[in-house]
Design an enzyme around this catalytic site. Structure first.
Site, PDB file in Angstrom:
ATOM      1  N   SER A  17      51.476  39.572  24.098  1.00  0.00           N
ATOM      2  CA  SER A  17      51.375  38.123  24.316  1.00  0.00           C
ATOM      3  C   SER A  17      52.306  37.338  23.393  1.00  0.00           C
ATOM      4  O   SER A  17      52.437  37.648  22.209  1.00  0.00           O
ATOM      5  CB  SER A  17      49.935  37.657  24.087  1.00  0.00           C
ATOM      6  OG  SER A  17      49.879  36.251  24.147  1.00  0.00           O
ATOM      7  N   THR A  19      51.776  34.127  22.899  1.00  0.00           N
ATOM      8  CA  THR A  19      50.999  32.979  22.425  1.00  0.00           C
ATOM      9  C   THR A  19      50.807  32.975  20.903  1.00  0.00           C
ATOM     10  O   THR A  19      50.940  31.916  20.275  1.00  0.00           O
ATOM     11  CB  THR A  19      49.650  32.921  23.171  1.00  0.00           C
ATOM     12  OG1 THR A  19      49.932  32.781  24.565  1.00  0.00           O
ATOM     13  CG2 THR A  19      48.802  31.751  22.733  1.00  0.00           C
ATOM     14  N   LYS A  73      37.727  34.671  31.282  1.00  0.00           N
ATOM     15  CA  LYS A  73      37.793  33.207  31.377  1.00  0.00           C
ATOM     16  C   LYS A  73      36.569  32.569  32.035  1.00  0.00           C
ATOM     17  O   LYS A  73      36.240  31.426  31.736  1.00  0.00           O
ATOM     18  CB  LYS A  73      39.048  32.788  32.155  1.00  0.00           C
ATOM     19  CG  LYS A  73      40.339  32.999  31.375  1.00  0.00           C
ATOM     20  CD  LYS A  73      41.542  32.519  32.165  1.00  0.00           C
ATOM     21  CE  LYS A  73      42.822  32.819  31.412  1.00  0.00           C
ATOM     22  NZ  LYS A  73      44.015  32.372  32.122  1.00  0.00           N
ATOM     23  N   ASP A 110      45.311  25.891  31.123  1.00  0.00           N
ATOM     24  CA  ASP A 110      46.177  26.445  32.169  1.00  0.00           C
ATOM     25  C   ASP A 110      46.440  25.371  33.231  1.00  0.00           C
ATOM     26  O   ASP A 110      47.539  25.277  33.771  1.00  0.00           O
ATOM     27  CB  ASP A 110      45.509  27.655  32.856  1.00  0.00           C
ATOM     28  CG  ASP A 110      45.431  28.874  31.954  1.00  0.00           C
ATOM     29  OD1 ASP A 110      46.303  29.030  31.082  1.00  0.00           O
ATOM     30  OD2 ASP A 110      44.483  29.664  32.128  1.00  0.00           O
ATOM     31  N   ARG A 163      38.434  34.744  48.667  1.00  0.00           N
ATOM     32  CA  ARG A 163      38.828  34.112  47.405  1.00  0.00           C
ATOM     33  C   ARG A 163      39.624  32.828  47.678  1.00  0.00           C
ATOM     34  O   ARG A 163      39.421  31.804  47.033  1.00  0.00           O
ATOM     35  CB  ARG A 163      39.663  35.096  46.586  1.00  0.00           C
ATOM     36  CG  ARG A 163      39.651  34.806  45.116  1.00  0.00           C
ATOM     37  CD  ARG A 163      40.333  35.891  44.342  1.00  0.00           C
ATOM     38  NE  ARG A 163      39.522  37.087  44.211  1.00  0.00           N
ATOM     39  CZ  ARG A 163      39.981  38.258  43.777  1.00  0.00           C
ATOM     40  NH1 ARG A 163      41.236  38.394  43.437  1.00  0.00           N
ATOM     41  NH2 ARG A 163      39.183  39.289  43.667  1.00  0.00           N
ATOM     42  N   PRO A 204      50.564  38.509  41.303  1.00  0.00           N
ATOM     43  CA  PRO A 204      51.408  39.274  40.363  1.00  0.00           C
ATOM     44  C   PRO A 204      52.690  39.807  41.010  1.00  0.00           C
ATOM     45  O   PRO A 204      53.466  40.482  40.337  1.00  0.00           O
ATOM     46  CB  PRO A 204      50.503  40.446  39.956  1.00  0.00           C
ATOM     47  CG  PRO A 204      49.191  40.242  40.608  1.00  0.00           C
ATOM     48  CD  PRO A 204      49.375  39.265  41.709  1.00  0.00           C
ATOM     49  N   VAL A 229      54.400  31.685  38.900  1.00  0.00           N
ATOM     50  CA  VAL A 229      53.673  31.729  37.626  1.00  0.00           C
ATOM     51  C   VAL A 229      53.948  33.020  36.855  1.00  0.00           C
ATOM     52  O   VAL A 229      53.635  33.120  35.675  1.00  0.00           O
ATOM     53  CB  VAL A 229      52.140  31.547  37.777  1.00  0.00           C
ATOM     54  CG1 VAL A 229      51.809  30.243  38.462  1.00  0.00           C
ATOM     55  CG2 VAL A 229      51.494  32.722  38.478  1.00  0.00           C
ATOM     56  N   GLY A 252      57.742  30.827  35.445  1.00  0.00           N
ATOM     57  CA  GLY A 252      56.414  30.874  34.838  1.00  0.00           C
ATOM     58  C   GLY A 252      56.351  30.397  33.393  1.00  0.00           C
ATOM     59  O   GLY A 252      55.259  30.265  32.837  1.00  0.00           O
ATOM     60  N   GLN A 259      50.523  25.476  28.382  1.00  0.00           N
ATOM     61  CA  GLN A 259      49.111  25.768  28.042  1.00  0.00           C
ATOM     62  C   GLN A 259      48.973  25.907  26.527  1.00  0.00           C
ATOM     63  O   GLN A 259      47.967  25.499  25.955  1.00  0.00           O
ATOM     64  CB  GLN A 259      48.556  26.978  28.806  1.00  0.00           C
ATOM     65  CG  GLN A 259      49.207  28.342  28.537  1.00  0.00           C
ATOM     66  CD  GLN A 259      48.773  29.019  27.234  1.00  0.00           C
ATOM     67  OE1 GLN A 259      47.709  28.704  26.699  1.00  0.00           O
ATOM     68  NE2 GLN A 259      49.597  29.907  26.727  1.00  0.00           N
TER      69      GLN A 259
HETATM   70  P1  NAD Z   1      44.470  38.000  39.397  1.00  0.00           P
HETATM   71  O1  NAD Z   1      44.402  39.446  39.645  1.00  0.00           O
HETATM   72  O2  NAD Z   1      43.294  37.279  38.817  1.00  0.00           O
HETATM   73  O3  NAD Z   1      44.811  37.233  40.775  1.00  0.00           O
HETATM   74  C1  NAD Z   1      45.871  37.626  41.617  1.00  0.00           C
HETATM   75  C2  NAD Z   1      45.496  37.230  43.045  1.00  0.00           C
HETATM   76  O4  NAD Z   1      46.632  37.484  43.882  1.00  0.00           O
HETATM   77  C3  NAD Z   1      44.327  38.039  43.613  1.00  0.00           C
HETATM   78  O5  NAD Z   1      43.390  37.135  44.175  1.00  0.00           O
HETATM   79  C4  NAD Z   1      44.976  38.948  44.652  1.00  0.00           C
HETATM   80  O6  NAD Z   1      44.107  39.213  45.743  1.00  0.00           O
HETATM   81  C5  NAD Z   1      46.157  38.114  45.080  1.00  0.00           C
HETATM   82  N1  NAD Z   1      47.284  38.884  45.602  1.00  0.00           N
HETATM   83  C6  NAD Z   1      47.876  39.972  45.059  1.00  0.00           C
HETATM   84  N2  NAD Z   1      48.925  40.351  45.817  1.00  0.00           N
HETATM   85  C7  NAD Z   1      49.000  39.482  46.847  1.00  0.00           C
HETATM   86  C8  NAD Z   1      49.869  39.348  47.939  1.00  0.00           C
HETATM   87  N3  NAD Z   1      50.913  40.178  48.145  1.00  0.00           N
HETATM   88  N4  NAD Z   1      49.669  38.326  48.811  1.00  0.00           N
HETATM   89  C9  NAD Z   1      48.635  37.472  48.639  1.00  0.00           C
HETATM   90  N5  NAD Z   1      47.756  37.548  47.615  1.00  0.00           N
HETATM   91  C10 NAD Z   1      47.947  38.546  46.724  1.00  0.00           C
HETATM   92  O7  NAD Z   1      45.768  37.785  38.494  1.00  0.00           O
HETATM   93  P2  NAD Z   1      46.121  36.476  37.652  1.00  0.00           P
HETATM   94  O8  NAD Z   1      45.466  36.546  36.332  1.00  0.00           O
HETATM   95  O9  NAD Z   1      45.876  35.277  38.510  1.00  0.00           O
HETATM   96  O10 NAD Z   1      47.681  36.689  37.410  1.00  0.00           O
HETATM   97  C11 NAD Z   1      48.640  36.540  38.424  1.00  0.00           C
HETATM   98  C12 NAD Z   1      50.020  36.434  37.802  1.00  0.00           C
HETATM   99  O11 NAD Z   1      50.089  35.238  37.037  1.00  0.00           O
HETATM  100  C13 NAD Z   1      50.348  37.564  36.810  1.00  0.00           C
HETATM  101  O12 NAD Z   1      51.702  37.901  36.932  1.00  0.00           O
HETATM  102  C14 NAD Z   1      50.104  36.927  35.460  1.00  0.00           C
HETATM  103  O13 NAD Z   1      50.882  37.512  34.432  1.00  0.00           O
HETATM  104  C15 NAD Z   1      50.575  35.522  35.749  1.00  0.00           C
HETATM  105  N6  NAD Z   1      50.038  34.486  34.847  1.00  0.00           N
HETATM  106  C16 NAD Z   1      50.918  33.580  34.368  1.00  0.00           C
HETATM  107  C17 NAD Z   1      50.472  32.570  33.542  1.00  0.00           C
HETATM  108  C18 NAD Z   1      51.449  31.595  32.978  1.00  0.00           C
HETATM  109  O14 NAD Z   1      51.087  30.867  32.053  1.00  0.00           O
HETATM  110  N7  NAD Z   1      52.649  31.488  33.532  1.00  0.00           N
HETATM  111  C19 NAD Z   1      49.110  32.472  33.220  1.00  0.00           C
HETATM  112  C20 NAD Z   1      48.231  33.416  33.760  1.00  0.00           C
HETATM  113  C21 NAD Z   1      48.697  34.428  34.580  1.00  0.00           C
END
Ligand code: NAD
Length: 286
Positions: A17, A19, A73, A110, A163, A204, A229, A252, A259
């Site tokens: 991280s 942060t 969270k 966030d 979801r 992701p 993101v 992202g 945040q």
């Molecule tokens: P998560 O697993 O909680 O949620 C991901 C969601 O995407 C799930 O609901 C999943 O079903 C869906 N998903 C996955 N592949 C998909 C696809 N091909 N089509 C449609 N839906 C799909 O993960 P998260 O914690 O929300 O993290 C997601 C991304 O965001 C990660 O890369 C994480 O590193 C990034 N992130 C960035 C920040 C930032 O500050 N920029 C903050 C948090 C998370």
């Protein structure tokens, strides 16, 4: 004024991280000696430790604040003395302020972070029709931020349709925003993307472990803005392909840096310098 800060991040697999460094550098720049520890539950010394035990330990050891990340969270909310209304509405807390009596209050930076990053990076972008892909942890914050930003119609797609529908319903329950949010299946995604002003990736997809783009980039034109993101890496295939078409893009880092800016202010009572925070974030390399 705060004379020093003891902070931490509780989460799973957080050793890389950025942060901690953002807070420690910013604290030093404000002459507030700041120690920020990662409290990674995958480390053997924390095997079997519950979130409640870690939070209680942090309070007893005199921590001034904590960031909370995946997978805690939502779970942390039930352990706090007070929760900010925005965080309560979203059902997600990423920042906990601990006062001198040990009382805890949870916030969600966030949401404010994505909104601030969007205003800075996509200022003036059309938001009548926006498609959001992904309704997980980050996606919930993004959805509420887009609503706060005044998006007219928000279409949410996720491989987990329930979801997406749940997030759309939760946004619809907030009286103060006029956003019409609805969920669609992935089979409708390309058609929705083709007519949207902008598309946000909150999945992701684009990380090393999840290569590709969340939607085929040939379906939209150069006047569509694209936000991602994902921040490992900052330059995702989705952003690269969109930029090659001439689209405005937002990576992202906006959400990640903002945040932390908002959390630093909650922890210290001082305004963070956005440029300095961003430089610290980028000093890790893209
Ligand atoms: P998560 O697993 O909680 O949620 C991901 C969601 O995407 C799930 O609901 C999943 O079903 C869906 N998903 C996955 N592949 C998909 C696809 N091909 N089509 C449609 N839906 C799909 O993960 P998260 O914690 O929300 O993290 C997601 C991304 O965001 C990660 O890369 C994480 O590193 C990034 N992130 C960035 C920040 C930032 O500050 N920029 C903050 C948090 C998370």
């Amino acid at each position: 004024m705060t004379s020093s800060l003891l902070l931490g991040l509780i989460g799973d697999g957080i050793s890389a991280s950025r942060t901690p460094r953002m807070h420690e550098n910013e604290g030093a720049a404000h002459s507030i000696p700041t120690i920020y520890r990662t409290i990674d539950v995958t480390e053997p010394k924390r095997a079997d430790a519950s979130l409640e035990e870690l939070l209680t330990a942090a309070i007893r050891l005199g921590f001034d604040g904590l960031n909370i990340t995946h997978p805690f969270k939502q779970q942390v909310i039930g352990l706090l003395d007070e929760v900010d209304p925005v965080a309560a509405r979203i059902g997600s807390v990423n920042t906990v302020v601990i006062d001198e009596t040990g009382a805890t209050k949870g916030f969600n930076t966030d949401v404010t972070g994505f909104a601030a990053g969007f205003r800075a990076g996509l200022d003036g972008a059309a938001t009548e029709a926006v498609v959001q892909i992904g309704a997980g942890g980050a996606g919930r914050a993004v959805g509420f931020a887009l609503a706060e930003l005044g998006v007219g119609g928000l279409i949410i797609a996720d491989t987990d349709v329930d979801r997406a529908a749940g997030l759309a319903a939760d946004i619809g329950r907030v009286d103060s925003v006029g956003t019409r949010a609805r969920a669609i299946g992935l089979d409708e995604l390309e058609e929705a993307a083709a007519s949207a002003n902008g598309i946000v990736n909150a999945t992701p997809v684009g990380m090393k472990a999840y290569p590709g783009t969340p939607v085929d980039t040939t379906v939209f034109g150069a006047d569509t803005w694209i936000a991602d993101v994902v921040y490992f890496p900052l330059e995702t295939q989705f952003l690269a392909e969109a930029r090659a078409k001439g689209c405005r893009t937002l990576d992202g880092s906006g959400m990640a840096v903002n945040q932390a800016i908002d959390a630093f202010e909650l922890f210290s009572g001082q305004k963070a310098d956005p440029q300095r925070m961003r430089e610290t974030f980028l000093s890790f390399g893209a």
